[in-house]
Enzyme design. Structure first.
Site, short mmCIF file in Angstrom:
data_model
loop_
_atom_site.label_atom_id
_atom_site.label_comp_id
_atom_site.label_asym_id
_atom_site.label_seq_id
_atom_site.Cartn_x
_atom_site.Cartn_y
_atom_site.Cartn_z
N THR A 195 41.42 19.81 -11.72
CA THR A 195 41.98 21.16 -11.76
C THR A 195 41.59 21.97 -10.53
OG1 THR A 195 41.77 21.03 -14.16
CG2 THR A 195 42.31 23.17 -13.25
N LYS A 206 36.51 24.81 -16.82
CA LYS A 206 37.06 24.21 -15.59
C LYS A 206 38.21 25.02 -15.03
CE LYS A 206 40.98 22.34 -17.48
NZ LYS A 206 42.35 22.24 -16.96
#
Length: 336
Positions: free
Chosen positions: A252, A185
């Site tokens: 994120t 991620k």
């Protein structure tokens, strides 16, 4: 419970603050001067300014003392991935440990549970992960996370340590999926940051650039890359659709507090990588883990074109514009 947090960066500090309301917590840092400054200010002004320490939170710079404190409870390793191997090697038999770092180890390409199996097979170990900015956890804002371990008792210990009315912790028996999600991620957040940065730059010049459609595509296809690699390494497919996969990716890639997203935004502005890292002043794990993620994927025979494009940009072989063009120019294929 007695809990020791090894590492006083933003995330380790935030969890130490959160756990201090219910447990006996010691926060350790190797820098004696930093510990002295935090004792005086009763806060970590370098990494988490404005977040006051509870009166009960103990600070120490002696590693042996810190390990003794958490030996019968839980030791949480809050170092960057580069420090995990050394910390695990210092822990004695019988200790129960979790780590917070996300990524593949540079050089070896190993995930945290693989490092633990190699250097500390005697430990009950696992990972605490999920969509969580340190500032919000320290402030008591609602957050959900995952405590993952192949040892069910250790996964439940992580729940017991950190679950509260403001921090909801789920257990998982899939550390592989949780760790892959946490590693990949960060790379995808750089890609989304690049796209958003190109959009903002184009708008400032009265042009059209990548829009919100591009952001959605990168997040979705990034999730597909994440899932392909995780499955190749033995993860459960549902893990990548949960907090440690999709949840952490969305946070994120889109959150203004994301350092990895910020790297992408600054790359799109034309800044060079050394200048970006100096400007951030904090670790952005995606910068260091992207080449290792790509190497591990290629070793497993997994196609990860977004990751490959990010690596090309980070290593200076491709411009941000060229990376977007390359991804959009790939030949048509089935989604699954």
């Amino acid at each position: 419970m007695k809990i020791t947090v090894l590492g006083a960066g933003a995330w380790g500090t935030a969890l130490a603050i959160a756990a201090s309301a219910r447990h006996d917590v010691l926060l350790w840092a190797r820098d004696a001067a930093a510990i002295a400054a935090m004792r005086h200010a009763r806060s970590n002004e370098r990494y988490l300014p404005g977040a006051a320490f509870p009166a009960s939170l103990v600070l120490d710079d002696d590693l042996d003392t810190a390990i003794r404190h958490g030996r019968e409870g839980l030791i949480v390793i809050a170092t960057p991935m580069s420090g995990l191997r050394g910390m695990l090697a210092r822990l004695p038999e019988g200790v129960r440990a979790q780590w917070l770092c996300k990524g593949f180890e540079a050089g070896t390409g190993r995930l945290g549970h693989e490092i633990a199996r190699e250097v500390a097979p005697h430990l009950a170990a696992g990972i605490l992960s999920g969509p969580s900015f340190a500032q919000e956890v320290a402030a008591g804002q609602p957050t959900a996370m995952v405590s993952a371990s192949a040892d069910p008792a250790l996964a439940q210990l992580g729940v017991q340590a950190f679950h509260s009315e403001r921090l909801r912790v789920y257990s998982s028996a899939d550390p592989v999926g949780v760790e892959v999600g946490g590693a990949v991620k960060n790379v995808m957040a750089i890609a989304v940051g690049i796209a958003d940065g190109l959009r903002l730059a184009a708008e400032a010049q009265g042009r059209q650039g990548p829009g919100l459609n591009a952001r959605a595509a990168l997040i979705t296809r990034g999730l597909a890359e994440m899932q392909r690699l995780a499955l190749a390494l033995g993860a459960h497919p549902e893990t990548l659709l949960g907090l440690a996969g999709l949840g952490d990716l969305v946070l994120t890639a889109t959150g203004d507090l994301s350092r990895n997203r910020r790297v992408g935004l600054l790359l799109a502005e034309g800044l060079d990588l050394p200048g970006i890292l100096a400007k951030l002043g904090h670790v952005a794990e995606g910068v260091y883990s992207a080449p290792t993620v790509l190497a591990r994927a290629r070793g497993a025979g997994v196609d990860m074109p977004i990751t490959a494009a990010v690596v090309e940009v980070l290593e200076g072989r491709m411009s941000t514009h060229a990376a977007m063009d390359a991804l959009m120019g790939r030949e048509a294929k089935s989604e699954w």
